[in-house]
Design a protein around this motif. Structure first.
Motif, PDB file in Angstrom:
ATOM      1  N   ILE A   1      22.357  25.541 -35.100  1.00  0.00           N
ATOM      2  CA  ILE A   1      21.512  24.439 -35.563  1.00  0.00           C
ATOM      3  C   ILE A   1      21.020  24.771 -36.970  1.00  0.00           C
ATOM      4  O   ILE A   1      20.361  25.796 -37.175  1.00  0.00           O
ATOM      5  CB  ILE A   1      20.314  24.222 -34.631  1.00  0.00           C
TER       6      ILE A   1
ATOM      7  N   TYR B   1      20.736  19.554 -37.180  1.00  0.00           N
ATOM      8  CA  TYR B   1      21.746  19.076 -36.242  1.00  0.00           C
ATOM      9  C   TYR B   1      22.584  20.242 -35.755  1.00  0.00           C
ATOM     10  O   TYR B   1      22.482  21.371 -36.265  1.00  0.00           O
ATOM     11  CB  TYR B   1      22.637  18.009 -36.883  1.00  0.00           C
TER      12      TYR B   1
ATOM     13  N   TYR C   1      11.960  16.961 -38.884  1.00  0.00           N
ATOM     14  CA  TYR C   1      10.797  17.830 -38.967  1.00  0.00           C
ATOM     15  C   TYR C   1      10.237  17.778 -40.386  1.00  0.00           C
ATOM     16  O   TYR C   1      10.975  17.580 -41.353  1.00  0.00           O
ATOM     17  CB  TYR C   1      11.128  19.270 -38.559  1.00  0.00           C
TER      18      TYR C   1
ATOM     19  N   TYR D   1      16.049  17.268 -41.674  1.00  0.00           N
ATOM     20  CA  TYR D   1      16.722  16.935 -40.426  1.00  0.00           C
ATOM     21  C   TYR D   1      17.694  18.048 -40.054  1.00  0.00           C
ATOM     22  O   TYR D   1      18.441  18.544 -40.905  1.00  0.00           O
ATOM     23  CB  TYR D   1      17.490  15.608 -40.552  1.00  0.00           C
TER      24      TYR D   1
ATOM     25  N   MET E   1      15.904  16.245 -25.217  1.00  0.00           N
ATOM     26  CA  MET E   1      16.675  15.267 -25.977  1.00  0.00           C
ATOM     27  C   MET E   1      17.869  14.734 -25.195  1.00  0.00           C
ATOM     28  O   MET E   1      18.558  13.821 -25.651  1.00  0.00           O
ATOM     29  CB  MET E   1      17.148  15.897 -27.290  1.00  0.00           C
TER      30      MET E   1
ATOM     31  N   GLY F   1      13.820  22.130 -25.700  1.00  0.00           N
ATOM     32  CA  GLY F   1      13.881  21.025 -26.648  1.00  0.00           C
ATOM     33  C   GLY F   1      15.175  20.249 -26.552  1.00  0.00           C
ATOM     34  O   GLY F   1      15.179  19.011 -26.587  1.00  0.00           O
ATOM     35  N   LEU F   2      16.306  20.963 -26.426  1.00  0.00           N
ATOM     36  CA  LEU F   2      17.592  20.282 -26.295  1.00  0.00           C
ATOM     37  C   LEU F   2      17.663  19.486 -24.996  1.00  0.00           C
ATOM     38  O   LEU F   2      18.212  18.377 -24.961  1.00  0.00           O
ATOM     39  CB  LEU F   2      18.732  21.304 -26.366  1.00  0.00           C
TER      40      LEU F   2
ATOM     41  N   LEU G   1      23.499  13.037 -29.854  1.00  0.00           N
ATOM     42  CA  LEU G   1      22.097  13.189 -30.222  1.00  0.00           C
ATOM     43  C   LEU G   1      21.854  12.678 -31.637  1.00  0.00           C
ATOM     44  O   LEU G   1      22.747  12.722 -32.497  1.00  0.00           O
ATOM     45  CB  LEU G   1      21.663  14.655 -30.146  1.00  0.00           C
ATOM     46  N   GLU G   2      20.630  12.221 -31.880  1.00  0.00           N
ATOM     47  CA  GLU G   2      20.206  11.882 -33.226  1.00  0.00           C
ATOM     48  C   GLU G   2      19.781  13.160 -33.952  1.00  0.00           C
ATOM     49  O   GLU G   2      19.363  14.134 -33.313  1.00  0.00           O
ATOM     50  CB  GLU G   2      19.032  10.899 -33.187  1.00  0.00           C
ATOM     51  N   PRO G   3      19.883  13.209 -35.284  1.00  0.00           N
ATOM     52  CA  PRO G   3      19.373  14.378 -36.021  1.00  0.00           C
ATOM     53  C   PRO G   3      17.909  14.638 -35.701  1.00  0.00           C
ATOM     54  O   PRO G   3      17.126  13.713 -35.459  1.00  0.00           O
ATOM     55  CB  PRO G   3      19.563  13.971 -37.489  1.00  0.00           C
ATOM     56  N   ILE G   4      17.541  15.903 -35.686  1.00  0.00           N
ATOM     57  CA  ILE G   4      16.187  16.325 -35.331  1.00  0.00           C
ATOM     58  C   ILE G   4      15.331  16.332 -36.595  1.00  0.00           C
ATOM     59  O   ILE G   4      15.596  17.092 -37.527  1.00  0.00           O
ATOM     60  CB  ILE G   4      16.202  17.729 -34.701  1.00  0.00           C
TER      61      ILE G   4
END
Length: 298
Positions: free
Chosen positions: A242, A170, A266, A168, A211, A207-208, A261-264
């Motif tokens: 990030i 952030y 991957y 994740y 979101m 991407g940001l 925002l929620e954690p990204i």
């Protein structure tokens, strides 16, 4: 059915195993170096021998039936036993020495892999480990490394891949800068926020924005293609960067930026050549990474 009591041709079992792992007859035929009709006949012969259906056709691919799924674990065990026998016969299993190259992104190479190296050293004291810090996912195909730790699955039939964890990311900055910025859900705060850009920065901006964080190119006065430089710039107070949550949260004087925002999320993939099946040193390191990386990611 007790599969351990079933007798059948190993060639047919191998055809079934590779077809199950590859997901289609065409891919399995390429992996085994035979024609698709020949492979299909071998799978069909195994179904006849067992009196069950092993696959259902779904579109252009195949899915295991319930019986096929039950059989798969036993056939894999047979393949592993056959591989161990072959290694012993050729002498490859007698020692673990030489050099093994692990490639990973710059962040993983610098912060995630070093704690695992002493364990590899303990298990294989005669093995030299070389870390190749690169963000290019094609280095395994060029034989620049033996094992890769990546955030995307590989393409092609010459590699073996296993998804081992979720990571994740952030937004982080220095504590002072985060306090100065305030909540980035406030349009005024967001407009004056400095972000540290990356290579192909338009993708990051897109991407940001998807979101819900409405940044523009004006928010990115600094940019770098090196992830370690990106993180160092954030640590020196130049703006918002990030990085993985486990790294940002464990770094002194750094803080998550308040932005709603929620954690990204991957994926984390472990990838190796098919030599993994015949090399003890690659298998040892692959299995250690598969165990330790998820643990370190928390």
């Amino acid at each position: 059915m007790d599969w351990t009591r079933v007798k059948f041709d190993w060639n047919h079992a191998r055809a079934f195993l590779v077809t199950a792992e590859e997901g289609s007859l065409s891919a399995a035929a390429r992996a085994l170096g035979m024609t698709q009709p020949t492979l299909g006949r071998q799978v069909a012969a195994l179904e006849d021998e067992l009196g069950i259906a092993l696959f259902d056709r779904v579109g252009r691919g195949l899915e295991l039936t319930e019986s096929g799924d039950s059989l798969l674990a036993h056939v894999r065990a047979m393949a592993e036993a056959a591989g161990s026998l072959s290694l012993t016969a050729t002498g490859k299993s007698q020692s673990i020495e030489g050099t093994i190259r692990i490639t990973a992104s710059e962040i993983y190479a610098a912060y995630l892999l070093p704690p695992i190296l002493p364990l590899i050293r303990q298990k294989a004291p005669d093995l030299t480990v070389e870390i190749v810090a690169k963000n290019d996912i094609s280095d395994l195909q060029r034989r620049e490394a033996d094992i890769a730790l990546r955030n995307a699955p590989p393409e092609g039939d010459t590699l073996i891949a296993r998804k081992i964890a979720e990571d994740y990311g952030y937004l982080f900055s220095t504590e002072d800068y985060a306090e100065k910025l305030g909540d980035l859900r406030d349009e005024g705060n967001l407009q004056r926020a400095n972000f540290i850009g990356m290579e192909h920065n338009d993708r990051l901006i897109g991407g940001l924005n998807e979101m819900g964080l409405g940044v523009t190119a004006q928010n990115f006065p600094y940019q770098t293609s090196d992830h370690l430089v990106h993180w160092e710039m954030a640590k020196q107070g130049l703006g918002v960067g990030i990085v993985p949550v486990w790294l940002g949260d464990s770094t002194r004087d750094m803080a998550r930026v308040d932005c709603g925002l929620e954690p990204i999320a991957y994926p984390v993939w472990l990838v190796a050549h098919k030599e993994l099946q015949t090399s003890r040193k690659i298998r040892l390191v692959f299995d250690l990474l598969a165990s330790e990386v998820p643990r370190l990611l928390g």
